[in-house]
Design an enzyme around this catalytic site. Structure first.
Site, PDB file in Angstrom:
ATOM      1  N   LYS A   1       0.859  -1.184   0.000  1.00 54.26           N
ATOM      2  CA  LYS A   1       0.000   0.000   0.000  1.00 54.26           C
ATOM      3  C   LYS A   1       0.891   1.228   0.000  1.00 54.26           C
ATOM      4  O   LYS A   1       1.907   1.256   0.706  1.00 54.26           O
ATOM      5  CB  LYS A   1      -0.900  -0.007   1.255  1.00 54.26           C
ATOM      6  CG  LYS A   1      -1.727   1.277   1.462  1.00 54.26           C
ATOM      7  CD  LYS A   1      -2.779   1.488   0.386  1.00 54.26           C
ATOM      8  CE  LYS A   1      -3.482   2.847   0.524  1.00 54.26           C
ATOM      9  NZ  LYS A   1      -4.394   3.144  -0.599  1.00 54.26           N
TER      10      LYS A   1
ATOM     11  N   CYS B   1      -2.542   9.780  -6.730  1.00 53.33           N
ATOM     12  CA  CYS B   1      -3.676   9.479  -5.851  1.00 53.33           C
ATOM     13  C   CYS B   1      -4.783  10.517  -6.052  1.00 53.33           C
ATOM     14  O   CYS B   1      -4.542  11.718  -5.881  1.00 53.33           O
ATOM     15  CB  CYS B   1      -3.268   9.468  -4.385  1.00 53.33           C
ATOM     16  SG  CYS B   1      -4.713   9.125  -3.339  1.00 53.33           S
TER      17      CYS B   1
END
Ligand code: ERO
Length: 312
Positions: free
Chosen positions: A45, A130
């Site tokens: 992650k 992101c």
């Protein structure tokens, strides 16, 4: 049949792995992906310097009719030190990707400096895309900001590094991002991150399906396949040969993997469908991929990689 892949000096016995964010937040999840006999690797992650809870729930939603998913996780992660400890102590033959996604340039540079100075000997993925942190734009839509951070990164970073890109939708933007990336010794690019800021509505309640940002979130799964193919293809046509490509987006079948390789992907990541099926998805997809190749009498992925035909 040869279903292997290569990035820089790293050899992958299988070309499939998880997309960052899916099945990779905790050591248990990372272990599960690594333990799959059909995964070539695992990517962590994306890490920030400190642990983050992420956005409020509901923040992930599976769209009906296998369309895909929408998420606004907001970068929940256990913090940089947790993932560094994992990759430094994990005994595995598979090369590992360490993903970083600082909320500021300085955060990214500090994490990359620590990775540079550590004994980490895998690959690093700098996430410049992101879509879900309120108030933070996707860096790689700003070509000059992308050049600025890569200039600073490569002033000290010597390990194999790639960038995770957002999808582009304009031929001129493909030219512009490739012109930036080609000026740096990148080992790879990963394309695409989710298509940022889509919106989905529950028809029963006339309500958005996720809570953060009024329902806006990144789209993944089948509905992004055409965009993923276009980005892999456009970048393969424009990037230096030394920059390898990880194709991510829209994989639900072996044929989808085949198509990404045809467009030029060296490895392929699975996100939404890994959420749906869990790690058995890797075996199913690799089996279907082998069947696709077999149908056409190919013995290796190398025979189709980048060999997409066009209509003359
Ligand atoms: O919200 C997130 O944590 C997230 N979701 C995505 O679809 N892509 C990301 O890159 C990301 C966070 C870095």
């Amino acid at each position: 049949m040869d279903l292997t892949g290569q990035i820089a000096n790293f050899h992958f016995n299988h070309i499939l792995l998880n997309a960052a964010g899916v099945k990779c937040q905790t050591t248990a999840e990372l272990d599960q992906v690594l333990a799959s006999p059909y995964s070539g690797s695992v990517v962590t992650k994306s890490a920030t310097p400190m642990t983050r809870p992420g956005n409020p729930s509901p923040r992930y939603y599976q769209l009906p009719e296998e369309l895909g998913s929408i998420n606004s996780m907001g970068l929940p992660n256990e913090g940089f030190a947790y993932y560094l400890d994992y990759v430094l102590n994990k005994k595995t033959d598979k090369p590992v990707f360490f993903s970083v996604a600082g909320l500021t340039k300085d955060d990214n540079l500090a994490m990359l400096m620590e990775l540079e100075q550590s004994n980490f000997n895998g690959l690093v993925e700098l996430n410049l895309s992101c879509p879900n942190v309120p108030g933070k734009p996707q860096t790689a839509y700003d070509f000059e900001a992308t050049r600025a951070i890569l200039t600073e990164v490569f002033s000290f970073f010597t390990k194999p590094l790639g960038v995770k890109l957002p999808p582009y939708f304009d031929m001129v933007h493909f030219d512009m991002i490739a012109a930036v990336l080609n000026d740096f010794p990148l080992a790879f690019v990963n394309t695409i991150n989710s298509i940022g800021n889509g919106l989905a509505i529950d028809p029963h309640t006339d309500t958005v399906v996720i809570k953060p940002k009024g329902g806006f979130g990144g789209l993944g799964g089948s509905l992004v396949k055409a965009t993923a193919l276009a980005n892999v293809r456009a970048l393969r046509e424009r990037l230096n040969e030394s920059i390898k490509i990880i194709g991510t987006g829209g994989v639900t079948s072996g044929r989808d993997v085949y198509d990404l390789v045809l467009c030029g992907a060296d490895l392929v990541e699975v996100g939404t469908q890994l959420m749906v099926e869990d790690t058995p998805v890797f075996e199913r997809l690799e089996g279907e991929l082998a069947n696709e190749l077999d149908k056409k009498d190919y013995q290796s992925l190398a025979e189709i990689r980048g060999k997409l035909q066009i209509i003359s």
